[in-house]
Design an enzyme around this catalytic site. Sequence first.
Site, PDB file in Angstrom:
ATOM      1  N   SER A  96      39.744  35.770  47.438  1.00  0.00           N
ATOM      2  CA  SER A  96      41.035  36.539  47.989  1.00  0.00           C
ATOM      3  C   SER A  96      40.714  37.653  48.426  1.00  0.00           C
ATOM      4  O   SER A  96      39.928  38.547  47.544  1.00  0.00           O
ATOM      5  CB  SER A  96      42.016  36.491  46.992  1.00  0.00           C
ATOM      6  OG  SER A  96      43.120  37.188  47.474  1.00  0.00           O
ATOM      7  N   ASN A  99      55.006  40.384  40.386  1.00  0.00           N
ATOM      8  CA  ASN A  99      54.995  40.654  39.003  1.00  0.00           C
ATOM      9  C   ASN A  99      55.224  41.963  38.418  1.00  0.00           C
ATOM     10  O   ASN A  99      54.291  42.914  39.056  1.00  0.00           O
ATOM     11  CB  ASN A  99      53.490  40.245  38.473  1.00  0.00           C
ATOM     12  CG  ASN A  99      53.211  38.619  38.484  1.00  0.00           C
ATOM     13  OD1 ASN A  99      54.248  37.882  38.123  1.00  0.00           O
ATOM     14  ND2 ASN A  99      52.284  38.389  38.993  1.00  0.00           N
ATOM     15  N   CYS A 108      49.252  40.749  34.583  1.00  0.00           N
ATOM     16  CA  CYS A 108      49.159  41.974  35.362  1.00  0.00           C
ATOM     17  C   CYS A 108      48.634  42.870  34.609  1.00  0.00           C
ATOM     18  O   CYS A 108      48.825  44.113  34.474  1.00  0.00           O
ATOM     19  CB  CYS A 108      50.209  42.548  36.086  1.00  0.00           C
ATOM     20  SG  CYS A 108      51.809  42.643  35.170  1.00  0.00           S
ATOM     21  N   GLY A 159      39.803  43.683  41.452  1.00  0.00           N
ATOM     22  CA  GLY A 159      38.732  44.007  42.286  1.00  0.00           C
ATOM     23  C   GLY A 159      38.567  43.128  43.633  1.00  0.00           C
ATOM     24  O   GLY A 159      39.552  42.238  43.873  1.00  0.00           O
ATOM     25  N   CYS A 168      39.274  49.124  41.124  1.00  0.00           N
ATOM     26  CA  CYS A 168      39.252  48.396  42.575  1.00  0.00           C
ATOM     27  C   CYS A 168      39.230  49.953  43.471  1.00  0.00           C
ATOM     28  O   CYS A 168      39.763  50.934  42.977  1.00  0.00           O
ATOM     29  CB  CYS A 168      40.368  47.802  43.050  1.00  0.00           C
ATOM     30  SG  CYS A 168      40.551  47.080  44.653  1.00  0.00           S
ATOM     31  N   PHE A 195      48.051  39.082  52.638  1.00  0.00           N
ATOM     32  CA  PHE A 195      49.080  39.419  53.854  1.00  0.00           C
ATOM     33  C   PHE A 195      49.891  40.484  53.820  1.00  0.00           C
ATOM     34  O   PHE A 195      50.031  41.491  54.066  1.00  0.00           O
ATOM     35  CB  PHE A 195      49.359  38.048  54.629  1.00  0.00           C
ATOM     36  CG  PHE A 195      49.508  38.361  56.077  1.00  0.00           C
ATOM     37  CD1 PHE A 195      48.078  38.633  56.914  1.00  0.00           C
ATOM     38  CD2 PHE A 195      50.431  38.422  56.701  1.00  0.00           C
ATOM     39  CE1 PHE A 195      48.251  38.873  57.981  1.00  0.00           C
ATOM     40  CE2 PHE A 195      50.677  38.556  58.155  1.00  0.00           C
ATOM     41  CZ  PHE A 195      49.285  38.756  58.887  1.00  0.00           C
ATOM     42  N   HIS A 196      51.113  39.740  52.942  1.00  0.00           N
ATOM     43  CA  HIS A 196      52.100  40.641  52.460  1.00  0.00           C
ATOM     44  C   HIS A 196      53.040  41.258  53.148  1.00  0.00           C
ATOM     45  O   HIS A 196      53.970  42.002  52.900  1.00  0.00           O
ATOM     46  CB  HIS A 196      51.478  41.700  51.176  1.00  0.00           C
ATOM     47  CG  HIS A 196      50.779  41.209  50.133  1.00  0.00           C
ATOM     48  ND1 HIS A 196      51.122  40.006  49.693  1.00  0.00           N
ATOM     49  CD2 HIS A 196      49.630  41.455  49.648  1.00  0.00           C
ATOM     50  CE1 HIS A 196      50.039  39.511  48.773  1.00  0.00           C
ATOM     51  NE2 HIS A 196      49.290  40.488  48.895  1.00  0.00           N
TER      52      HIS A 196
END
Length: 407
Positions: free
Chosen positions: A232, A331, A374, A200, A141, A255-256
């Site tokens: 997403s 995670n 993950c 990604g 990414c 968003f987080h």
Amino acid sequence: MTTSQGPIAAPITQDVLTIPRKLPEGGLVNLVGLTREQLRAALIEAGTPEKQAKMRVGQIWQWIYHWGVRDFALMTNLAKEYRALLAERFEIGLPEVVTRQISADGTRKYLLRIAGGHEVEAVYIPEENRGTLCISSQVGCTLTCSFCHTGTQKLVRNLTAGEIVGQVLVARDDLGEWPEQGAPKDETRLVSNVVLMGMGEPLYNFENVRDAMKVVMDGEGLTLSRRRITLSTSGVVPEIARAAEEIGCLLAVSFHATTDEVRDRLVPINKRWNIETLLNALREYPRLSNSERITFEYVMLKGVNDSDADARRLVKLIRGIPAKINLIPFNEWPGAPYERSDWERIEAFADIVYKAGYASPIRTPRGEDIMAACGQLKSATERARREKTGVAKPAAPEVGIGPACTS
Ligand code: SAH
Ligand code: SF4
């Protein structure tokens, strides 16, 4: 892997299989992932008379995407000579399955090898009456979200549309979900939903993701409705309206955080397009895409973004946007600079969001025993290879899945 059904303590049993499969060979054009228009052009270029091209596209399309056929020789409604011509010029190539792991809870994790020897992961999460396939859009990414394992790895390359569609075909092959294999009809389909929540940033590989989703949504093939596909994004604002218009699937946004100061740290793309700019783009999405609501993904990080004040700010910020908020317990991965919030904290946060009128499911891990969350499968594979060969560094860049394939 996570769902909204409460914690699952899956016993640790693993079924690791190796399924050999051919990689697309050089020279042949892969038909998988071509849009109908591209397929038509390819067939004409190979000598198909223009007048017949539309019909041939329809026939070949159905063979590949409805019947799951991988061999031109089996396309029995085409003349023998034409089948031979197709086989000379084209192939129906899928990513190679390096390993498949099956969790005690039924979650399946595929490590797939694509052209160039790169590896990506896809994860299948079965649930009652449905199943979600989480797919990747890039190897690595370009973004560097500080809580994300993929974010620690450089972008290697975008996946082609064929490699994106190929992940869906691989899962359907593995699950035996083709008509000849007795695939169930719509309501109880095994791969009933697709989420672009693997490795990604899908909106940084826009054209390939769009074309792949067109193939997946096509009514004469895989036939997944646009409401069963969720893309997403970390918040690539300029591409959000375009996604609404050109793809029209459901949208989830990572968003987080509820202040720019914290979001800058967690999701650095926020420095480019901040919370306000992002929310303005999101406000337009349901109208443009004719979809109902947006999913706000919110990873719960202990002491970072998980206070009651955060929960209250969150509901205030998204007021007016049809939304559901998916709370994702972090995670953890080796060397991660954060910890997962305590369960009570997550519940308290969920409660505030819920009382403000929003669905606030807490996603709980799936496939933990196979480390489907993950990128650890890939890491574990590399580790095993290193131990075997004594090579200190993996030959290919180590990559991992976006850790919250969710449904
Ligand atoms: N690049 C896209 C999609 C892939 S990531 C995006 O960022 O949205 C899919 C989801 O997993 C995102 O919401 C991402 O923020 C979340 N995620 C990444 N790392 C995580 C971790 N360690 N724990 C929980 N969720 C994580
Ligand atoms: Fe990339 Fe998404 Fe991970 Fe951020 S969370 S680094 S955008 S994969």
